[in-house]
Design a protein around this motif. Structure first.
Motif, PDB file in Angstrom:
ATOM      1  N   LEU A  73       0.850  -1.189   0.000  1.00 37.29           N
ATOM      2  CA  LEU A  73       0.000   0.000   0.000  1.00 37.29           C
ATOM      3  C   LEU A  73       0.886   1.240   0.000  1.00 37.29           C
ATOM      4  N   ARG A  74       0.476   2.258  -0.721  1.00 38.31           N
ATOM      5  CA  ARG A  74       1.206   3.532  -0.758  1.00 38.31           C
ATOM      6  C   ARG A  74       0.334   4.611  -0.127  1.00 38.31           C
ATOM      7  N   SER A 509      -9.284   6.716   1.180  1.00 33.54           N
ATOM      8  CA  SER A 509      -8.727   7.416   0.013  1.00 33.54           C
ATOM      9  C   SER A 509      -7.317   7.942   0.276  1.00 33.54           C
ATOM     10  N   ASP A 510      -6.840   7.824   1.513  1.00 32.56           N
ATOM     11  CA  ASP A 510      -5.486   8.269   1.850  1.00 32.56           C
ATOM     12  C   ASP A 510      -4.429   7.210   1.560  1.00 32.56           C
ATOM     13  N   ILE A 511      -4.864   6.034   1.109  1.00 29.66           N
ATOM     14  CA  ILE A 511      -3.916   4.992   0.718  1.00 29.66           C
ATOM     15  C   ILE A 511      -4.303   4.450  -0.655  1.00 29.66           C
ATOM     16  N   ALA A 512      -3.330   3.868  -1.355  1.00 32.85           N
ATOM     17  CA  ALA A 512      -3.557   3.298  -2.683  1.00 32.85           C
ATOM     18  C   ALA A 512      -2.807   1.980  -2.788  1.00 32.85           C
ATOM     19  N   ILE A 524      -8.906  -1.390  -2.094  1.00 30.68           N
ATOM     20  CA  ILE A 524      -8.221  -0.093  -2.186  1.00 30.68           C
ATOM     21  C   ILE A 524      -7.786   0.122  -3.637  1.00 30.68           C
ATOM     22  N   LYS A 525      -8.137   1.252  -4.217  1.00 33.71           N
ATOM     23  CA  LYS A 525      -7.854   1.511  -5.629  1.00 33.71           C
ATOM     24  C   LYS A 525      -6.363   1.449  -5.957  1.00 33.71           C
ATOM     25  N   PHE A 526      -6.058   1.054  -7.187  1.00 35.00           N
ATOM     26  CA  PHE A 526      -4.687   1.070  -7.673  1.00 35.00           C
ATOM     27  C   PHE A 526      -4.190   2.513  -7.731  1.00 35.00           C
ATOM     28  N   ILE A 527      -2.920   2.703  -7.533  1.00 37.28           N
ATOM     29  CA  ILE A 527      -2.362   4.030  -7.293  1.00 37.28           C
ATOM     30  C   ILE A 527      -2.623   5.028  -8.417  1.00 37.28           C
TER      31      ILE A 527
END
Length: 541
Positions: A73-74, A509-512, A524-527
């Motif tokens: 996760l980013r 939404s603070d992580i991708a 969690i959506k792709f970056i």
């Protein structure tokens, strides 16, 4: 995936094999350093930055994410705006970010920081370093958990007619924390099958009332068996057998006693019973659980929590549904991240649902419950957390339901380290503190020869408690303050970058996701898909 043992940028080195959390596979109380958590327990927020500033540049190698883990996760950032309880008319700093959190159904428990300890129970390492753990957590305003079986293994405790009437070790643990408790944090006492049989809840209700939170327990930590310890004394093994525990091998057998006498048998393992073995349906477990909660409330407990491990999806859904329906104050869900000394190794390696998958599903089930208009219990995620960045990711993963992140081994390291330093500096205290060093190793002596020089947060602690009280504080508590200082500053910086100035503003939404597999498993959506529609609208204007 193999994790690097050393980080040249921070000057940290793992003694053993490194795992995703950054800790060694085996963490020793006598370790002389220098993993990042160990160093942070000395130097606090200094460990956020590359060493030797003015002489170096630093580059990150964390650009390729493999597999599904919290590492994949980013953390996202925004370049305008500010959310939270701050004055947006002025320029803001990361130190303006508030980290206070709270949990509870009807009774609110306030915490200064969004993390807590895991269960520190009947393992001897928890008992030996408890003063450091408890005082440190009380000073920083973090909840601490007294784990299962503390009463059952206490040879000074007294049972009369099957019920506990004297529990000096349990009282020591509670009273040590309460001495420095100032309204933030909590003392949570865990209760498994053995504790229930021994009347621990009744004893706590009479002795402490609602000053403590009582915690029900499903499984042993992140594993599904009863908790264990190992003892090397035949007398102690016999004592545990008489208390009703399974002791392996059986110390009452003549051949086992003969083997012990001759030196072939050196240790005995004590195990707890499994819960709910007399039940076979969801409905039966539901009714049994609700009756247990009802009974605890009748005893006077206003705050009740539940701790569960990395069981499968059915048990996870049951934990969330039952805890929400019963209006519990907190639900801690522990992935298969580790243990505090006696968890069977191959079980720890192979059993259960890994943390990120467990936590992603917890959010999914909680959201499903909330969509039906139901209240969702406040949550705490556990399972391999040591760094502020991963704590941020986990808080975002479970938002808005996750209020705390639970840490086990990471919060114990400063207790070990501070006790070792204090024992080396003050030899007359070494035995009482379970210190393991006769002199400071070079990794510590490089920073000085006194507590004031070695611990960067020493003066902060002194300001809180006063100079006179510092003489009564274990240095392990000061080390916990240093670690929490580092973690807090890191989370503040990350929240600031996301333009969130209050902890409760954090969202998914603070992580991708750093790869498509992580996106699929976590939701969690792709970056590069994050805010892609907005970006294209800007380009097309």
């Amino acid at each position: 995936m193999n994790w690097l043992k050393s980080n040249d940028v921070l000057g940290s080195v793992n003694r053993g094999n490194a795992i995703e959390s950054g800790l060694c596979t085996l963490c020793r109380a006598d370790c002389q350093g220098k993993c990042e958590t160990w160093m942070s327990s000395l130097r606090g927020r200094e460990m956020l930055y590359p060493r030797d500033f003015g002489m170096v540049t630093a580059g990150s190698g964390n650009t390729t994410h493999l597999g599904v883990s919290y590492n994949s996760l980013r953390i996202q950032g925004l370049n305008y705006g500010a959310l939270g309880s701050v004055d947006t008319e002025q320029d803001l700093l990361f130190t303006d970010v508030g980290l206070e959190t709270s949990f509870g159904a009807k009774e609110t428990t306030k915490c200064r920081v969004p993390f807590m300890t895991g269960a520190l129970g009947s393992t001897f390492i928890a008992a030996k370093y408890w003063d450091s753990f408890a005082v440190g957590c009380a000073l920083v305003g973090a909840p601490i958990v007294v784990g299962e079986n503390v009463v059952g293994v206490d040879r000074e405790s007294v049972l009369a007619n099957g019920r506990i009437t004297k529990a000096p070790e349990l009282e020591r643990r509670i009273n040590t924390y309460m001495r420095y408790y100032d309204g933030y944090g909590a003392i949570i006492v865990q209760m498994n099958v053995e504790d229930t049989r021994n009347g621990v809840a009744e004893y706590l209700a009479e002795k402490y009332g609602d000053k403590v939170i009582i915690e029900l327990k499903w499984g042993q930590g992140a594993k599904n068996i009863g908790g264990e310890i190992e003892v090397s004394s035949l007398d102690y093994a016999l004592f545990l057998k008489q208390r009703g525990y399974l002791v392996d091998p059986d110390p009452e057998k003549p051949e086992v006693q003969e083997g012990y006498k001759r030196g072939a048998i050196k240790h005995f393992a004590r195990h707890s019973r499994l819960g709910y073995t007399n039940l076979s349906t969801y409905e039966q477990v539901h009714d049994e659980f609700m009756n247990s909660v009802k009974y605890l409330r009748e005893l006077g407990f206003k705050r009740i929590s539940l701790k569960t491990g990395s069981y499968g999806m059915e048990a996870l859904a049951m934990a969330i549904k039952f805890a929400s329906e019963a209006e519990l104050d907190l639900l801690t869900m522990d992935g298969s991240g580790g243990g505090t000394g006696m968890s069977p190794w191959n079980m720890m390696e192979s059993w259960g649902v890994p943390s990120i998958l467990l936590h992603a599903k917890a959010h999914e089930y909680a959201s499903r419950l909330a969509a039906r208009g139901k209240r969702v219990v406040d949550m705490s995620f556990a399972g391999g957390f040591t760094k502020g960045s991963t704590i941020f990711k986990a808080l975002a993963m479970g938002a808005p339901y996750t209020k705390l992140i639970c840490m086990g081994r990471a919060m114990m390291i400063p207790g070990f380290l501070g006790s070792n330093i204090e024992g080396a500096l003050f030899p007359d205290r070494r035995e009482r503190l379970s210190g393991n060093w006769e002199k400071l190793p070079a990794s510590v002596a490089a920073y000085g020869s006194s507590p004031e020089e070695i611990f960067t947060s020493y003066q902060d602690v002194e300001k809180k408690v006063g100079k006179d009280e510092m003489a009564h504080l274990p240095l392990g508590a000061v080390a916990i303050w240093c670690l929490v200082d580092k973690l807090s500053a890191e989370i503040q910086q990350l929240l600031c970058g996301a333009r969130k100035f209050s902890l409760n503003e954090i969202t998914r939404s603070d992580i991708a996701s750093g790869n498509r597999e992580t996106e699929r498993e976590t939701g969690i959506k792709f970056i590069t898909d994050m805010m892609d529609d907005t970006a294209k609208k800007i380009i097309d204007m």
